[in-house]
Design an enzyme around this catalytic site. Structure first.
Site: not given
Length: 284
Positions: A68, A104
């Site tokens: 990420k 997210d």
């Protein structure tokens, strides 16, 4: 004949629920496209993205651990929220190159939208954990005007995370052990207040130690939110319900973040009226 496709990349990748979720939505909508899992090692990230740039059928990818942060220098543009969080979990080809997003944060907030739409005198969240998921959650909550008590095994790391994500905020960093022991703190009237308790750590996940949280630390009417998805109904959520608190499980965030990514990949919102059926598939 090749079809449009999106995928999820990571190392390891076999555990990802993303193919099930996106495949379920593609089938419901009758979209002639695929969603796959692709095992990509850290050393192969640049080659992977270079190859996908040249693939006209590729609609983008979700990014799981440990990539990420590592993908960021390989992208052409970062969405401001992803830049602030310092993590990308969704990459899509756009005019001008590859763009990185973080779904997210909005995915985490989705089941709290009704609460956040109300006006409050004060909003506070006790967030447990200082890893990558916590970064997205802290950024999301700070953006909604919550004062955050961030708990980690290293309070200095928690303090640094708060200062990085919301330097002007009146937030507090504590040792996660603080919440393990009972407290006799007398909570004042919580009318007009919003209180959250969020487990943003792997504690309580199958194979991990349990999260030690004494319910005396939870204000009356607090909402408990555990992002762990295996098991879905964690010990923390069970204890919270037994104490009379409302709970939100990790599938809410998992499905929510996937929905934001799906819309970017395939150009339309997923059919959320089938969430109950999707949850059954994810837990069977």
């Amino acid at each position: 004949m090749s079809r449009p496709f999106a995928e999820v990349i990571g190392d390891p990748i076999a555990q990802s629920k993303s193919p099930l979720i996106h495949g379920f939505w593609l089938e419901k909508l009758g979209i002639a496209a695929d969603y796959r899992a692709c095992h990509v090692l850290a050393g192969d990230l640049a080659d992977y993205l270079a190859a996908r740039r040249r693939d006209a059928h590729w609609r983008g990818c979700n990014v799981t651990m440990p990539h990420k942060q590592a993908v960021i220098p390989l992208l052409d543009r970062l969405d401001p929220l992803a830049e602030r969080i310092g993590a990308v979990n969704t990459i899509v080809p756009e005019a001008g190159g590859l763009a990185g997003y973080n779904t997210d944060a909005p995915g985490f907030l989705e089941p709290l939208r009704a609460d956040l739409a109300e006006r409050h005198l004060f909003r506070m969240a006790r967030v447990l954990g200082t890893g990558g998921a916590a970064r997205a959650i802290v950024a999301a909550l700070a953006g909604e005007g919550l004062t955050i008590v961030l708990a980690g095994r290293d309070p200095a790391k928690a303090r640094a995370l708060l200062d990085d994500l919301d330097p002007g905020g009146d937030h507090h960093a504590v040792d996660i052990a603080h919440f393990a022991d009972p407290t006799d703190f007398a909570f004042d009237d919580r009318q007009g207040l919003l209180d959250l308790v969020v487990n943003a750590s792997p504690l309580g996940m199958a194979g991990q130690p349990l999260l030690a949280f004494d319910m005396s630390h939870a204000p009356p009417g607090a909402v408990f939110y555990d992002i762990v998805t295996h098991p879905v109904d964690t010990r923390l959520l069970q204890a919270a319900r037994a104490a009379g608190h409302r709970t939100v499980d990790g599938l809410s965030m998992l499905i929510g973040q996937a929905a934001f990514a799906f819309a970017r990949f395939f150009g339309q919102a997923p059919p959320r009226e089938h969430d109950a059926e999707l949850r059954e598939k994810l837990t069977s």
